[in-house]
Design an enzyme around this catalytic site. Structure first.
Site, mmCIF file in Angstrom:
data_model
loop_
_atom_site.group_PDB
_atom_site.id
_atom_site.type_symbol
_atom_site.label_atom_id
_atom_site.label_comp_id
_atom_site.label_asym_id
_atom_site.label_seq_id
_atom_site.Cartn_x
_atom_site.Cartn_y
_atom_site.Cartn_z
ATOM 1 C CE1 TYR A 189 30.871 17.000 19.737
ATOM 2 C CE2 TYR A 189 33.152 16.378 20.111
ATOM 3 C CZ TYR A 189 32.040 17.121 20.455
ATOM 4 O OH TYR A 189 32.099 17.995 21.499
ATOM 5 N NE ARG A 242 35.958 26.514 26.137
ATOM 6 C CZ ARG A 242 36.309 25.400 25.477
ATOM 7 N NH1 ARG A 242 37.117 25.462 24.445
ATOM 8 N NH2 ARG A 242 35.832 24.230 25.861
ATOM 9 C CE LYS A 260 31.555 16.700 23.772
ATOM 10 N NZ LYS A 260 32.804 16.097 24.239
ATOM 11 C CD GLU A 332 31.000 19.314 25.737
ATOM 12 O OE1 GLU A 332 32.085 19.346 25.132
ATOM 13 O OE2 GLU A 332 30.763 18.515 26.660
ATOM 14 C CG ASP A 333 32.253 23.427 23.718
ATOM 15 O OD1 ASP A 333 33.241 22.960 24.307
ATOM 16 O OD2 ASP A 333 31.953 23.104 22.554
ATOM 17 C CG ASP A 355 33.658 15.857 27.597
ATOM 18 O OD1 ASP A 355 34.177 14.900 28.207
ATOM 19 O OD2 ASP A 355 33.703 15.994 26.367
ATOM 20 C CG ASP A 356 34.623 21.699 27.404
ATOM 21 O OD1 ASP A 356 34.860 21.185 26.303
ATOM 22 O OD2 ASP A 356 33.536 22.245 27.678
ATOM 23 C CG ASN A 497 39.253 19.039 18.893
ATOM 24 O OD1 ASN A 497 39.926 18.409 18.096
ATOM 25 N ND2 ASN A 497 38.893 18.548 20.074
#
Length: 641
Positions: A189, A242, A260, A332-333, A355-356, A497
């Protein structure tokens, strides 16, 4: 019809194929796999059947395959597949009937054990000669693989080696990851997965999830049925717009769901077969990718508006129809302009989690709650300043405000006034209200405009500085020195990150604060020596939260996610930080205990689901921690008879 002992095994008609196996021939854990494609009639799907019997017994038994009509061709061989009756330009049905033994067993990552197959298993499953004579125990395989991976000096090479292992021997992959989690987490990850996504088109070898593009509009339910596993419990989905702090990577964002879900299994104990990575490809606005001959996604600009919304709605509807009410969908993202809307739209109808927004918020809140043991006071007595007002920043801010409101009983609006955000245009203040995106408006407080971060630090005098901007090196020397001049122990969290996008390094935080900072980051940093003292920094990694959070939802049979579950997860994580950790300046526990931590988080989340009436797994287990641990996937090899 496939039959065992003369009884109907499947309702689907498989073109007259029938098998009869006596009761005495059934055995445990010797996988016979029967794969059959659709015969072209609507509604008929690919079928995979696992029959627990021994290959030798099958070969010795009277296994018959009857297909009508029969046609005898050269050598008296039945034209089972209809190929000889078809001309070259006619379509034929690609039937396969195979026993998972011998060479095929060694190519099956779910059952392959490599050199760990015992002498008895090698005889029973026709492996003699296909493997060297030595029998290697599982632990020695792990030792050997770690030795091999450490030979690679380039992180991306280590990543590729781990992905190859996952496709070759699933249980060895997860045992290796679980037992070496602190060393391998940055490989599978962040930060390495970011580079893997950037180069995904070049390193792509075999599919690890589902790719759903605009080409599949109107057929998404059929696409979901193409995935071989039926009992899916967790889906991680991205549209690649993103990816970490790297921006729009389009279809190549698939590395994120894959990574993930590897952590869902390794850290949270979710079965690998219950996990499904999905990338929704609506195009990309990244010109470099559009001009890259190795790019694997749609070569078009991103779909927006109604076209985008219709595809996502079809996807969410198909997921619920195919997998049921209790499948967890983790967004996610996604970019800000879609992430908040999707969470708001489907949060009341599906079991969804971002999660973000939510995972990051929960793990940061846990770190802050733990940090209070080092700096003193309550959350309500601190002032917070964020650099970054996107998904992560506003999500963290809202959860902090919720926890403060819960602790003090004050209205949520009052708690928000202790939290300030800075975006690309400066401090978010009331005079900017009309031009702000909707998710920023709750954070527009009365104050004169401030453009620079360092000036905002001087004006607000925060005790906590949190970076979620995705822009590297924005916590400058002047910013950190100002924080240190205001606070005896400034709390500085550089969360962006990968490592290159971190607002500052651990070395900079400790050096510029004269060793007084309480520091944690999104990506890992090594120990720092300053004036003869060694400093260890924590990692505010979402991997602390989402695996245990997902496990808690699954074991309780939750049908919706509630903010109180996120608060429960934060409290559970904060409680796992020991005095020994505090003595080292850490505000997060070591990852070496992550499975026990995940069980504790799962238990608290499940308990809250039962308390809120959102759990369907009844009755509630007496000991939720023990129950969570008992539900966790084990990577240890199974014995084949």
């Amino acid at each position: 019809m496939i039959s065992l002992n003369g009884s109907s095994f499947l309702n689907n008609s498989l073109c007259g194929v029938s098998w009869a196996l006596s009761h005495s021939q059934r055995r445990v854990l010797a996988p016979l796999v029967v794969a059959a494609s659709s015969n072209g009639r609507p509604g008929e799907r690919n079928v995979s059947v696992l029959v627990e019997t021994t290959p030798k017994e099958i070969r010795d038994s009277s296994l018959t395959v009857d297909v009508e009509p029969k046609s005898t061709v050269g050598g008296g061989v039945d034209d089972v597949y209809g190929e000889d009756r078809a001309t070259e330009d006619q379509a034929v049905t690609p039937w396969t009937v195979s026993v998972a033994s011998g060479y095929s067993l060694l190519r099956d990552p779910h059952h392959n054990k490599g050199l760990a197959f015992t002498e008895k298993e090698r005889d029973a499953h026709y492996l003699r000669g296909l493997l060297p004579p030595v029998v290697v125990p599982h632990d020695l395989q792990v030792k050997k693989m770690m030795h091999n991976i450490r030979q690679y000096q380039v992180p991306l090479q280590r990543y590729m080696a781990m992905m190859d292992l996952q496709e070759m021997n699933e249980r060895l992959f997860y045992k290796l990851l679980i037992e070496n989690v602190e060393e391998l987490l940055p490989v599978v990850y962040t930060p390495t997965v970011g580079e893997a996504c950037q180069k995904y088109g070049s390193i792509f070898r075999r599919p690890q999830g589902l790719f759903i593009s605009l080409k599949e509009k109107g057929k998404i339910l059929e696409v979901l049925k193409n995935w071989p596993q039926r009992k899916i419990q967790v889906i991680v989905v991205t549209d690649g717009e993103r990816i970490l702090g790297l921006g729009d990577l389009g279809c190549q964002g698939m590395g994120i769901p894959v990574g993930k879900l590897s952590l869902y299994t390794a850290l949270g104990g979710i079965r690998p077969s219950a996990c499904l990575p999905i990338t929704i490809d609506v195009g990309t606005n990244n010109e470099n990718l559009l001009n890259d001959e190795f790019y694997i996604g749609l070569r078009r600009r991103r779909a927006t508006g109604q076209e985008y919304a219709e595809l996502l709605h079809e996807f969410m509807t198909a997921v619920k129809q195919n997998y049921g009410e209790k499948v967890l969908v983790q967004f996610e993202d996604f970019a800000n302009h879609n992430a908040f809307g999707l969470l708001e739209k489907y949060g009341t109808t599906h079991l969804v989690f971002n999660d973000d927004i939510q995972g990051t918020a929960s793990v940061v809140l846990a770190g802050l709650m733990a940090a209070l043991n080092l700096v003193g006071g309550t959350l309500d007595e601190h002032r917070f300043l964020f650099l970054g007002a996107g998904e992560a920043g506003t999500g963290i801010a809202e959860l902090i405000a919720l926890e403060m409101s819960k602790q003090t009983g004050a209205p949520l609006e009052e708690s928000r006034k202790k939290i300030w955000l800075v975006d690309s245009k400066g401090l978010i203040v009331r005079s900017r209200l009309e031009s702000l995106q909707h998710f920023k408006k709750p954070w527009a407080h009365e104050h004169e405009p401030v453009k620079k971060l360092v000036d905002a630090v001087k004006a607000i005098k925060p005790t906590v500085l949190i970076g979620s901007s995705g822009v590297g090196r924005t916590f400058t020397k002047e910013v950190i020195e100002t924080m240190a001049s205001i606070n005896e122990k400034p709390i500085i969290l550089a969360l962006s990150n990968p490592t290159s996008q971190s607002e500052c390094t651990a070395e900079e935080a400790y050096k510029w604060s004269q060793g007084r900072a309480i520091f944690a980051s999104g990506s890992p940093f090594g120990p720092v020596e300053y004036e003869g003292k060694m400093y260890l920094s924590g990692q505010a990694n979402n991997a602390y939260i989402f695996p245990g959070f997902g496990l808690g939802l699954i074991i309780s049979g939750a049908i919706r996610v509630h903010d109180d579950m996120l608060l429960a997860a934060s409290e559970a994580l904060a409680s796992q930080v020991t005095q020994e950790d505090f003595d080292k300046g850490l505000i997060y526990p070591p990852f070496t205990n992550i499975r026990k931590i995940s069980a504790q988080i799962a238990a608290k989340v499940a308990a809250k689901a039962y308390e809120l009436g959102l759990a369907t797994h009844l009755p509630q287990p007496d000991n939720l921690v023990a129950y969570a641990e008992s539900c966790m996937y084990s990577p240890n090899y199974r014995s084949y008879r």
